[in-house]
Design an enzyme around this catalytic site. Structure first.
Site, PDB file in Angstrom:
ATOM      1  N   HIS A   1     -20.374   4.556 -44.497  1.00  0.00           N
ATOM      2  CA  HIS A   1     -20.052   5.526 -45.390  1.00  0.00           C
ATOM      3  C   HIS A   1     -18.705   5.437 -45.585  1.00  0.00           C
ATOM      4  O   HIS A   1     -17.906   5.041 -44.713  1.00  0.00           O
ATOM      5  CB  HIS A   1     -20.606   6.829 -44.628  1.00  0.00           C
ATOM      6  CG  HIS A   1     -20.383   8.168 -45.235  1.00  0.00           C
ATOM      7  ND1 HIS A   1     -19.102   8.876 -45.305  1.00  0.00           N
ATOM      8  CD2 HIS A   1     -21.330   9.103 -45.994  1.00  0.00           C
ATOM      9  CE1 HIS A   1     -19.434   9.903 -46.012  1.00  0.00           C
ATOM     10  NE2 HIS A   1     -20.492  10.080 -46.288  1.00  0.00           N
TER      11      HIS A   1
ATOM     12  N   ASP B   1     -21.062   5.478 -36.036  1.00  0.00           N
ATOM     13  CA  ASP B   1     -21.070   6.856 -36.758  1.00  0.00           C
ATOM     14  C   ASP B   1     -22.786   7.157 -36.428  1.00  0.00           C
ATOM     15  O   ASP B   1     -23.571   6.645 -37.184  1.00  0.00           O
ATOM     16  CB  ASP B   1     -20.872   6.330 -38.526  1.00  0.00           C
ATOM     17  CG  ASP B   1     -20.991   7.540 -39.327  1.00  0.00           C
ATOM     18  OD1 ASP B   1     -21.568   8.429 -38.854  1.00  0.00           O
ATOM     19  OD2 ASP B   1     -20.712   7.093 -40.439  1.00  0.00           O
TER      20      ASP B   1
ATOM     21  N   GLN C   1     -26.300  10.358 -39.238  1.00  0.00           N
ATOM     22  CA  GLN C   1     -27.556  10.517 -39.794  1.00  0.00           C
ATOM     23  C   GLN C   1     -28.793  10.316 -38.332  1.00  0.00           C
ATOM     24  O   GLN C   1     -29.579  10.323 -38.373  1.00  0.00           O
ATOM     25  CB  GLN C   1     -27.975   9.232 -40.789  1.00  0.00           C
ATOM     26  CG  GLN C   1     -27.007   9.732 -41.957  1.00  0.00           C
ATOM     27  CD  GLN C   1     -27.500  10.988 -42.584  1.00  0.00           C
ATOM     28  OE1 GLN C   1     -28.512  11.698 -42.415  1.00  0.00           O
ATOM     29  NE2 GLN C   1     -26.487  11.502 -43.556  1.00  0.00           N
TER      30      GLN C   1
ATOM     31  N   LYS D   1     -25.191  18.625 -39.874  1.00  0.00           N
ATOM     32  CA  LYS D   1     -26.542  17.942 -40.229  1.00  0.00           C
ATOM     33  C   LYS D   1     -27.477  17.883 -39.418  1.00  0.00           C
ATOM     34  O   LYS D   1     -28.317  17.346 -39.488  1.00  0.00           O
ATOM     35  CB  LYS D   1     -26.076  16.436 -40.525  1.00  0.00           C
ATOM     36  CG  LYS D   1     -25.165  16.114 -41.724  1.00  0.00           C
ATOM     37  CD  LYS D   1     -24.777  14.690 -41.620  1.00  0.00           C
ATOM     38  CE  LYS D   1     -23.630  14.350 -42.441  1.00  0.00           C
ATOM     39  NZ  LYS D   1     -23.805  14.536 -44.016  1.00  0.00           N
TER      40      LYS D   1
ATOM     41  N   CYS E   1     -21.254   8.584 -50.905  1.00  0.00           N
ATOM     42  CA  CYS E   1     -20.179   8.112 -50.435  1.00  0.00           C
ATOM     43  C   CYS E   1     -20.297   6.748 -49.829  1.00  0.00           C
ATOM     44  O   CYS E   1     -19.969   6.175 -48.880  1.00  0.00           O
ATOM     45  CB  CYS E   1     -19.784   9.015 -49.039  1.00  0.00           C
ATOM     46  SG  CYS E   1     -19.043  10.652 -49.714  1.00  0.00           S
TER      47      CYS E   1
HETATM   48  N1  PMP Z   1     -21.298   9.077 -41.990  1.00  0.00           N
HETATM   49  C1  PMP Z   1     -22.490   9.281 -42.576  1.00  0.00           C
HETATM   50  C2  PMP Z   1     -23.385   7.949 -42.296  1.00  0.00           C
HETATM   51  C3  PMP Z   1     -22.762  10.312 -43.182  1.00  0.00           C
HETATM   52  O1  PMP Z   1     -23.998  10.418 -43.936  1.00  0.00           O
HETATM   53  C4  PMP Z   1     -21.990  11.367 -43.382  1.00  0.00           C
HETATM   54  C5  PMP Z   1     -22.228  12.354 -44.383  1.00  0.00           C
HETATM   55  N2  PMP Z   1     -22.663  12.211 -45.657  1.00  0.00           N
HETATM   56  C6  PMP Z   1     -20.640  11.096 -42.868  1.00  0.00           C
HETATM   57  C7  PMP Z   1     -20.505  10.012 -42.143  1.00  0.00           C
HETATM   58  C8  PMP Z   1     -19.553  12.065 -43.201  1.00  0.00           C
HETATM   59  O2  PMP Z   1     -20.045  13.219 -42.687  1.00  0.00           O
HETATM   60  P1  PMP Z   1     -19.014  14.661 -42.595  1.00  0.00           P
HETATM   61  O3  PMP Z   1     -18.852  14.911 -44.066  1.00  0.00           O
HETATM   62  O4  PMP Z   1     -19.711  15.673 -41.931  1.00  0.00           O
HETATM   63  O5  PMP Z   1     -17.668  14.281 -42.091  1.00  0.00           O
END
Ligand code: PMP
Length: 425
Positions: free
Chosen positions: A141, A218, A221, A244, A383
């Site tokens: 991401h 990370d 998910q 999430k 993203c």
């Molecule tokens: N890493 C992953 C795999 C995500 O899916 C997301 C959110 N789409 C993020 C990081 C970023 O999360 P946040 O916007 O809450 O910082």
């Protein structure tokens, strides 16, 4: 409710805990909330972006504002002490949820992105140099890719990408040669928010540690959707977001091994994180407060605590079983139509989301037609722009599932895709 035969969760009673799931959509969007003309039930399949909150989380947050709203760790008055205890208890609850040693290993941030930056900038900028490499995956991401990319640019360290195979798996042969004596950090997304690919984190952490490198996971998910135990994970850092996993926005978590966190310098400076300040110099509070500068997300932490309790009550193994069942059902139904490209691995071994394109229809057009049917999905690059470039697609639509979703809702998604197919035929 067509899910009951597939899942160990009592989805009907779970749904009753989520007030937002009773609303309809389809009215004007100039003011929030259902309008008198809105008639379509909400089918919320955008959980990988943000999940919904049960009443217990909403009550925990309003309970704080109603009865003990005060700053933490500052006042000797009763409200401040109550708020401080609740804030600390939230650290303990999160620590136990992920199997951490204790609250000293759990730092509250704003979100996963800030947790990544805390380590990339707080540790990476100070430590990395031109002889080092940072190894990430091609499915990161932006929250992980961009911080490491920028830190590598500034320090001269080399950024290496573990490729994804055509079958949607990480290329572990490549990983074994990319992670070498120069590697100082292996940073990997546990479950890709676009492909659904589950990274073999324990194996990657072992490869990192064999080279005296750290491993950052990370878990944005993964932590919401399956049991994640930091000991079994084998990594040194884990990041995830409250919003999430049934919690509020504005709070994220960075877990780090105590010994590693002890060695790290703070990332943000200011009040709350200091022990003693003179005009010349300052010393730092103990963990985790050393990394929590300024007034922290107190209400959000209390909300996250309630979210963690809700998930623990369900049982994360059962949450995973529900995710697996619903995702497999959605994958098969979408794949059956023959004109839908689905990205990432086929079969059971994937996270609770399906990114796809209907042939000949842009994902934005598709999602807007789905929205007309009350079906909320994500459309865009999620993203992961470099990954979309590698897949040679401008965008994709993504349906992502959580504890309150049903097979009926997946059927509604597939029916609405059918409407798009007719319209663009
Ligand atoms: N890493 C992953 C795999 C995500 O899916 C997301 C959110 N789409 C993020 C990081 C970023 O999360 P946040 O916007 O809450 O910082």
């Amino acid at each position: 409710m067509g899910i009951q035969s597939l899942t160990p969760l009592d989805v009907a009673s779970i749904r009753a805990d989520f007030p937002i799931l009773t609303r309809t959509v389809g009215g004007p969007v100039d003011t929030p909330g259902p309008s008198p003309t809105a008639a379509t039930p909400l089918v919320y399949l955008d959980n990988a972006a943000t999940s919904q909150s049960p009443q217990s989380v909403i009550d925990a947050i309003s309970g704080y504002y109603e009865s003990y709203n005060a700053n933490v760790h500052r006042g000797i008055h009763q409200l401040s002490m109550e708020a401080s205890l609740a804030y600390e208890a939230a650290h303990d609850a999160v620590a136990s949820f992920i199997g951490a040693a204790g609250r000293e290993e759990v730092i509250f941030t704003k979100n996963t992105t800030e947790s990544m930056n805390l380590v990339a900038q707080g540790w990476g900028l100070r430590t990395l140099g031109p002889d080092d490499s940072v190894v990430v995956t091609a499915m990161e991401h932006h929250a992980s890719l961009v911080p490491w990319q920028q830190v590598c640019k500034r320090t001269g360290a080399e950024l290496r990408y573990i490729p994804v195979t055509d079958a949607g798996a990480l290329d572990m042969d490549a990983a074994r040669s990319l992670i070498d004596a120069s590697t100082a950090m292996v940073s990997v997304v546990h479950i890709s928010n676009t492909l659904g690919t589950i990274a073999p984190v324990a194996e990657l952490a072992e490869l990192a540690h064999a080279q005296d490198a750290y491993c950052f996971v990370d878990g944005a998910q993964s932590v919401p959707t399956r049991p994640v135990d930091v000991d079994r994970l084998g990594a040194d850092f884990l990041a995830f977001s409250g919003h999430k996993m049934l919690g509020p926005t504005g709070i994220g978590v960075l877990w780090g091994r105590e010994a590693v966190l002890e060695e790290m310098e703070p990332y943000l400076y200011g009040g709350e994180m200091i022990r003693r300040v003179t005009y010349e110099d300052s010393t730092w509070e103990e963990l985790p407060w050393k990394f929590e500068a300024g007034t922290p997300p107190i209400a959000e932490a209390i909300g996250l605590h309630a979210a963690v309790e809700y998930l623990e009550e369900l049982g994360m193994e059962r949450v995973r079983a529900h995710e697996d069942a619903l995702t497999a059902y959605a994958y098969d139904r979408l794949a059956d139509s023959g004109d839908i490209d689905i990205y990432g691995p086929s079969g059971q071994d994937r996270g609770g989301l399906v990114a796809f394109n209907l042939e000949g229809v842009h994902a934005h057009d598709l999602s807007s037609i789905l929205d007309d049917a009350g079906v909320a999905v994500r459309a865009g690059d999620h993203c992961t722009q470099p990954l979309h470039d590698a897949l040679e697609i401008p965008a994709s639509a993504r349906a992502s599932f959580y504890i309150y979703n049903t097979t009926d809702e997946v059927d509604a998604l597939v029916d609405a895709v059918g409407v798009a197919r007719e319209l663009f035929a």
